[in-house]
Design a protein around this motif. Structure first.
Motif, PDB file in Angstrom:
ATOM      1  N   ASN A 163      68.722 119.448  28.599  1.00 44.64           N
ATOM      2  CA  ASN A 163      68.353 120.169  29.681  1.00 44.64           C
ATOM      3  C   ASN A 163      68.079 119.027  30.916  1.00 44.64           C
ATOM      4  N   GLY A 172      71.425 117.778  31.685  1.00 41.10           N
ATOM      5  CA  GLY A 172      72.192 118.490  32.482  1.00 41.10           C
ATOM      6  C   GLY A 172      71.513 118.731  34.028  1.00 41.10           C
ATOM      7  N   LYS A 229      73.535 117.721  37.495  1.00 43.03           N
ATOM      8  CA  LYS A 229      73.246 118.640  38.375  1.00 43.03           C
ATOM      9  C   LYS A 229      72.990 118.086  39.576  1.00 43.03           C
ATOM     10  N   GLN A 256      78.945 118.791  38.382  1.00 38.12           N
ATOM     11  CA  GLN A 256      78.463 120.081  38.018  1.00 38.12           C
ATOM     12  C   GLN A 256      79.119 120.561  36.358  1.00 38.12           C
ATOM     13  N   GLU A 257      80.488 120.248  36.265  1.00 43.96           N
ATOM     14  CA  GLU A 257      80.859 120.687  34.922  1.00 43.96           C
ATOM     15  C   GLU A 257      80.332 119.808  33.913  1.00 43.96           C
ATOM     16  N   GLY A 290      76.873 121.638  33.426  1.00 39.90           N
ATOM     17  CA  GLY A 290      77.009 122.938  32.582  1.00 39.90           C
ATOM     18  C   GLY A 290      77.243 122.820  31.308  1.00 39.90           C
ATOM     19  N   HIS A 291      78.141 121.876  31.072  1.00 42.71           N
ATOM     20  CA  HIS A 291      78.157 121.546  29.388  1.00 42.71           C
ATOM     21  C   HIS A 291      76.740 121.352  28.774  1.00 42.71           C
ATOM     22  N   PHE A 315      73.831 122.170  29.698  1.00 43.98           N
ATOM     23  CA  PHE A 315      72.963 123.361  29.841  1.00 43.98           C
ATOM     24  C   PHE A 315      73.414 124.174  28.821  1.00 43.98           C
ATOM     25  N   ARG A 316      74.612 124.497  28.513  1.00 41.99           N
ATOM     26  CA  ARG A 316      75.155 125.385  27.620  1.00 41.99           C
ATOM     27  C   ARG A 316      74.654 124.859  26.194  1.00 41.99           C
ATOM     28  N   ASN A 350      69.243 126.664  35.335  1.00 39.63           N
ATOM     29  CA  ASN A 350      70.011 125.617  34.996  1.00 39.63           C
ATOM     30  C   ASN A 350      70.854 126.432  33.859  1.00 39.63           C
ATOM     31  N   GLY A 351      72.038 126.759  33.873  1.00 41.25           N
ATOM     32  CA  GLY A 351      72.908 127.418  32.857  1.00 41.25           C
ATOM     33  C   GLY A 351      72.677 128.893  32.521  1.00 41.25           C
TER      34      GLY A 351
END
Length: 192
Positions: free
Chosen positions: A70, A73, A77, A86-87, A90-91, A93-94, A123-124
């Motif tokens: 997190n 991420g 971010k 941002q990609e 996102g990775h 965060f997922r 976040n995500g």
């Protein structure tokens, strides 16, 4: 490291905390790696160093540590320590969500805290103060100081929960008793 960082039984000393966290982090302890990353991310008495924070967050993330995922991420971010992407945010965060949600549902306080932070900041997952408060409450009930602080702040501001200064003070005091400094700050504001 924690004892020196919080001044719990030892004189508060950020430099000593960093040394002890580093010793454990270099031996592969993911919690120490995250703590060290957080120290470099702007803890009191430690110069801000996003590159060092990112290094330690990444090492903990490689071990599947949700809080570090997190944190990375968030770094991507916000462009802190890593170029804004941002990609990649996102990775991470997922990945944090994959680790945190099942552990949080099984009662792991740190994972509950991570899940709450993710909902608090969007976040995500969708930003949802009520969902954040739910997970902070679960972690706070287990004595997790950072969760007690955030839930106290939400009670103080009336975000995700009804505004309740009495509840906020109780939560801030519980966190402050564990050395959580932002809670101490809020208690001071409340007295003022």
């Amino acid at each position: 490291g924690w004892l020196y960082e919080k001044g719990a039984g030892l004189a508060e000393d950020a430099a000593e905390a960093v040394q002890w966290y580093r010793k454990a982090a270099e031996q592969g302890d993911a919690n120490a790696q995250v703590a060290l990353g957080l120290m470099y991310f702007g803890a009191s008495g430690v110069p801000l160093d996003y590159a060092k924070a990112g290094k330690w967050f990444r090492r903990a993330a490689e071990q599947g540590h949700a809080r570090s995922m997190n944190a990375i991420g968030s770094c991507y971010k916000n462009g802190e320590g890593f170029e804004e992407n941002q990609e990649m945010a996102g990775h991470f965060f997922r990945e944090a969500l994959k680790v945190a949600r099942p552990a949080a549902e099984k009662g792991d306080a740190q994972s509950q805290f991570v899940l709450a932070l993710m909902h608090l900041r969007g976040n995500g997952v969708p930003e949802d103060y009520s969902e954040a408060a739910k997970w902070f409450h679960k972690a706070a009930g287990q004595g997790f100081a950072d969760a007690q602080f955030f839930l106290g702040e939400m009670s103080f501001r009336g975000e995700g929960v009804p505004k309740n200064y009495v509840e906020a003070e109780i939560l801030f005091r519980k966190a402050a008793e564990q050395g959580e400094v932002y809670s101490m700050h809020y208690i001071g504001i409340m007295y003022q």
